[in-house]
Design a protein around this motif. Structure first.
Motif, PDB file in Angstrom:
ATOM      1  N   MET A 224       5.442  68.234  30.831  1.00 57.87           N
ATOM      2  CA  MET A 224       6.685  68.367  31.584  1.00 57.87           C
ATOM      3  C   MET A 224       7.738  67.370  31.106  1.00 57.87           C
ATOM      4  SD  MET A 224       5.471  66.805  35.278  1.00 57.87           S
ATOM      5  CE  MET A 224       4.132  67.979  35.481  1.00 57.87           C
ATOM      6  N   ALA A 225       9.001  67.669  31.437  1.00 56.40           N
ATOM      7  CA  ALA A 225      10.074  66.731  31.101  1.00 56.40           C
ATOM      8  C   ALA A 225      10.537  66.003  32.361  1.00 56.40           C
ATOM      9  CB  ALA A 225      11.238  67.457  30.430  1.00 56.40           C
ATOM     10  N   CYS A 226      11.071  66.755  33.353  1.00 51.28           N
ATOM     11  CA  CYS A 226      11.738  66.064  34.465  1.00 51.28           C
ATOM     12  C   CYS A 226      10.799  65.648  35.589  1.00 51.28           C
ATOM     13  CB  CYS A 226      12.871  66.917  35.012  1.00 51.28           C
ATOM     14  SG  CYS A 226      12.344  68.386  35.909  1.00 51.28           S
ATOM     15  N   GLY A 229      11.246  69.706  39.009  1.00 56.31           N
ATOM     16  CA  GLY A 229      11.470  71.140  39.191  1.00 56.31           C
ATOM     17  C   GLY A 229      12.777  71.631  38.613  1.00 56.31           C
ATOM     18  N   ALA A 230      13.379  70.856  37.721  1.00 60.35           N
ATOM     19  CA  ALA A 230      14.678  71.249  37.170  1.00 60.35           C
ATOM     20  C   ALA A 230      14.571  71.836  35.770  1.00 60.35           C
ATOM     21  CB  ALA A 230      15.628  70.056  37.152  1.00 60.35           C
ATOM     22  N   CYS A 231      13.725  71.259  34.928  1.00 59.92           N
ATOM     23  CA  CYS A 231      13.742  71.681  33.517  1.00 59.92           C
ATOM     24  C   CYS A 231      12.957  72.967  33.275  1.00 59.92           C
ATOM     25  CB  CYS A 231      13.240  70.561  32.612  1.00 59.92           C
ATOM     26  SG  CYS A 231      11.467  70.223  32.702  1.00 59.92           S
ATOM     27  N   LEU A 232      12.046  73.298  34.171  1.00 59.15           N
ATOM     28  CA  LEU A 232      11.243  74.520  34.077  1.00 59.15           C
ATOM     29  C   LEU A 232      10.375  74.570  32.806  1.00 59.15           C
ATOM     30  CD1 LEU A 232      13.838  77.201  35.317  1.00 59.15           C
ATOM     31  CD2 LEU A 232      12.434  75.633  36.660  1.00 59.15           C
ATOM     32  N   CYS A 233       9.935  73.409  32.352  1.00 64.78           N
ATOM     33  CA  CYS A 233       9.097  73.363  31.153  1.00 64.78           C
ATOM     34  C   CYS A 233       7.605  73.463  31.462  1.00 64.78           C
ATOM     35  CB  CYS A 233       9.359  72.069  30.380  1.00 64.78           C
ATOM     36  SG  CYS A 233      10.970  72.029  29.587  1.00 64.78           S
ATOM     37  N   VAL A 235       5.671  75.172  33.384  1.00 65.32           N
ATOM     38  CA  VAL A 235       5.278  76.321  34.206  1.00 65.32           C
ATOM     39  C   VAL A 235       3.833  76.772  33.994  1.00 65.32           C
ATOM     40  CG1 VAL A 235       7.578  77.253  34.497  1.00 65.32           C
ATOM     41  CG2 VAL A 235       6.223  77.893  32.491  1.00 65.32           C
ATOM     42  N   ASN A 243       6.125  82.644  37.117  1.00 67.34           N
ATOM     43  CA  ASN A 243       5.958  81.276  36.640  1.00 67.34           C
ATOM     44  C   ASN A 243       6.395  80.302  37.719  1.00 67.34           C
ATOM     45  OD1 ASN A 243       4.985  81.586  33.959  1.00 67.34           O
ATOM     46  ND2 ASN A 243       7.016  82.281  33.321  1.00 67.34           N
TER      47      ASN A 243
ATOM     48  N   GLY B  22      20.751  74.029  33.285  1.00 70.81           N
ATOM     49  CA  GLY B  22      19.365  74.015  32.836  1.00 70.81           C
ATOM     50  C   GLY B  22      18.712  72.648  32.887  1.00 70.81           C
ATOM     51  N   GLU B  53      11.401  85.757  33.917  1.00 70.83           N
ATOM     52  CA  GLU B  53      10.271  84.819  33.969  1.00 70.83           C
ATOM     53  C   GLU B  53      10.340  83.775  32.863  1.00 70.83           C
ATOM     54  OE1 GLU B  53       8.087  84.294  36.300  1.00 70.83           O
ATOM     55  OE2 GLU B  53       8.865  85.975  37.469  1.00 70.83           O
ATOM     56  N   MET B  60       7.998  73.076  25.808  1.00 72.78           N
ATOM     57  CA  MET B  60       8.673  71.797  25.596  1.00 72.78           C
ATOM     58  C   MET B  60       7.911  70.972  24.581  1.00 72.78           C
ATOM     59  SD  MET B  60       8.806  68.320  26.423  1.00 72.78           S
ATOM     60  CE  MET B  60       7.803  67.934  27.846  1.00 72.78           C
ATOM     61  N   PHE B 269      16.647  64.001  32.882  1.00 73.70           N
ATOM     62  CA  PHE B 269      15.180  64.045  32.941  1.00 73.70           C
ATOM     63  C   PHE B 269      14.583  62.638  32.881  1.00 73.70           C
ATOM     64  CE2 PHE B 269      15.450  68.301  30.440  1.00 73.70           C
ATOM     65  CZ  PHE B 269      15.904  68.950  31.573  1.00 73.70           C
TER      66      PHE B 269
END
Lengths: 260, 301
Positions: A224-226, A229-233, A235, A243, B22, B53, B60, B269
């Motif tokens: 994950m990055a953030c 719950g903002a970057c959505l990476c 999932v 997702n 984003g 989705e 990442m 981030f």
């Protein structure tokens, strides 16, 4: 629980190397402010300020919260540059931490139940604090801890103080030889299993739980990055095909939410 | 105390600090760390006609002073935004911009038509530069014709401020900027992410499920500043600069290079309160250097 999230400078008061691969950091808020309520299974985002190659924070699960000493314990596995730097932090060093994050283990209606906590590798980390929380609810948990070899089994003394400990090692150097899923602990009758460890282990434990019809929760560690719950990476695909973010919808999921 | 308010045409911002789509969710995700009302505005996650989705995990990869992402415009669609999210965020005393994306021109237009009745939304940012989707996205933003086609179609459907977000993955970003200006854009924002790739050599495979992704973070800043400078010289509409801004000094680089406002992205981030520090940093600089109005610094280079 939806505690307000905080960004805190924390001072390292103790750093204990555990074998060559792990470090146990104990941190206090630098300004002395009291630690917020933290649920078992929640995690923190730790800034790595002195590594040339580390840009993002590192998500680390909460190993233990010592409210008496106002100390947060983080068990860190040296997986890459960032975590190697964290594990090398000297006493007195100030580290910026965001906490508490995510949805922890579901223990609201756990009273009177028999529970098994299964951990593998550094995945044992959140189970110590979970065990403590269960004890507060009058439950003595059984821990089943797995590792490659005896030297990779972490915090056995702390776990033994909290509940009954079963161990599995792949080389048979401690406890039963083999994977956790073949451990005789699974012969016991449990109402709920909580699991955290490598993905193949969690999937295997989930399969055993399903077969026995025991409720089971697992803790995921997607990249994950953030953490907010903002970057959505980070999932994970749920049963319904959607997702969701591991950082906010998890990291703990009931296996019935997952298409495992 | 310096005057920080800036105008992007008709759109008035209390200060030049916006957040990049984003990277800031719908604002609420950051409410514990940021006084959202202090921002010049925030730009919500890329919104499409239908729910999306996004791409498969992993999405990442950390890279030197930056990161690659391949999220692929995951969002619940414009109807969900209007019904569930907008009512929660429309009370903030700051500009809320919606980033609009689509797989065809008609999609962009339909999203704009649906957003038009929302009184709080004074501006949209049209995304013709997402590198992580198969259809639409960057495909429009890499030719003058495609960029102009989307812009003029949206222009007909959207009467308030129309910002177009440009892709850096082009030979001449100034040409694209001129094309969208001619097609009716009120401002341009740049840069979206740079197309990149990283390989996990131990596993002998790419880190991202999509192989390539968008590079953001401090690593891209010099490229972004250069492009903002080039575009600011090429167009007469306001330019909004973004790409690797981590602090007030970075923001001022973009402003001096020609940006009337800036967006903060990946830095959120690492430090979720960074936007507040950037506003403070700009203020401190101006007070120290005797700048009475931030507009004095725009495009001085």
């Amino acid at each position: 629980m939806n505690s307000k999230k905080l960004m805190l400078d924390m001072t390292v008061t103790e750093n204990t190397p555990l074998g060559s691969l792990y470090g146990l950091l104990k941190l206090v808020p630098t300004d002395g402010s009291p630690l917020p309520d933290i649920a078992a299974g929640q995690f923190v985002q730790v800034e790595v300020s002195d590594s040339k190659t580390t840009y993002l924070r590192r998500p680390i699960s909460v190993n233990y919260v010592d409210y008496k000493e106002n100390r947060l314990w983080l068990l860190i596995r040296k997986a890459g540059e960032g975590t190697r730097h964290l594990a090398a932090a000297e006493v007195g060093k100030v580290i910026n931490v965001i906490l508490p994050l995510g949805r922890g283990f579901g223990i609201d209606n756990i009273s009177g139940k028999k529970v098994l906590l299964v951990g593998g590798g550094v995945g044992v980390a959140p189970l110590l604090y979970l065990g403590e929380k269960l004890k507060e609810k009058g439950i003595t948990p059984d821990f089943l801890l797995g590792a490659r070899s005896e030297k990779d089994l972490l915090q056995l003394d702390d776990f033994a103080k909290t509940g009954n400990v079963f161990t599995s090692t792949e080389d048979g150097s401690h406890g039963e030889k083999g994977l956790v899923t073949t451990n005789s602990a699974f012969d016991g009758a449990y109402d709920k299993i909580f699991c955290c460890g490598p993905m193949p282990m969690m999937k295997a434990v989930a399969a055993v739980a399903r077969k026995k019809g025991v409720e089971c929760e697992v803790s995921l560690e997607n990249k994950m990055a953030c953490g907010l719950g903002a970057c959505l990476c980070c999932v994970e695909k749920k049963n319904d095909g959607h997702n969701v973010c591991v950082c906010t919808d998890g990291p703990v999921f009931n296996i019935n939410e997952l298409p495992w | 105390m310096v005057e920080l308010s800036v105008n992007l045409g008709e759109l008035k911002l209390k200060n030049p600090v916006l957040t990049a789509s984003g990277t800031f969710g719908y604002g609420e995700e950051y409410a514990d760390f940021v006084d959202l009302n202090r921002l010049g505005g925030f730009i919500v996650k890329g919104t499409t006609l239908e729910p999306r989705e996004g791409n498969d995990y992993p999405r990442m990869a950390e890279t030197p002073s930056g990161m690659l992402n391949a999220v692929g415009l995951q969002n619940k669609g414009v109807d969900y935004f209007i019904e569930h999210i907008y009512p929660r965020i429309c009370h903030y005393d700051t500009e809320v911009l919606v980033n609009v994306s689509g797989k065809c021109v008609e999609d962009y237009v339909k999203v704009c038509e649906k957003l038009a009745p929302l009184e709080k939304i004074n501006a949209i940012e049209v995304n013709i530069s997402c590198p992580n989707v198969k259809q639409g996205g960057m495909a429009y933003g890499t030719t003058c014709e495609g960029a102009a086609e989307v812009t003029s179609a949206v222009r007909k459907a959207w009467s308030r401020h129309l910002m177009v977000k440009l892709s850096p993955n082009v030979t001449s970003i100034a040409d694209i900027a001129r094309a969208v200006e001619d097609a009716g854009a009120d401002s341009v924002s740049l840069i979206n992410t740079l197309l990149g790739m990283a390989v996990d050599v131990e596993r002998r495979r790419p880190y991202l499920s999509t192989v390539t992704g968008g590079l953001s973070g401090a690593a891209v800043k010099p490229v972004a500043v250069r492009m903002v400078w080039q575009v600011a010289k090429a167009v007469s509409i306001p330019v909004v600069g973004l790409g690797g801004i981590m602090n007030g000094s970075d923001a001022l680089e973009f402003i001096m290079a020609g940006a009337r406002a800036i967006e903060v992205g990946t830095a959120n981030f690492i430090d979720p309160s960074v936007t507040m520090k950037i506003i403070d940093g700009i203020t401190e600089f101006c007070d120290r250097q005797g700048v009475k109005d931030i507009n004095e610094l725009v495009g001085i280079i």
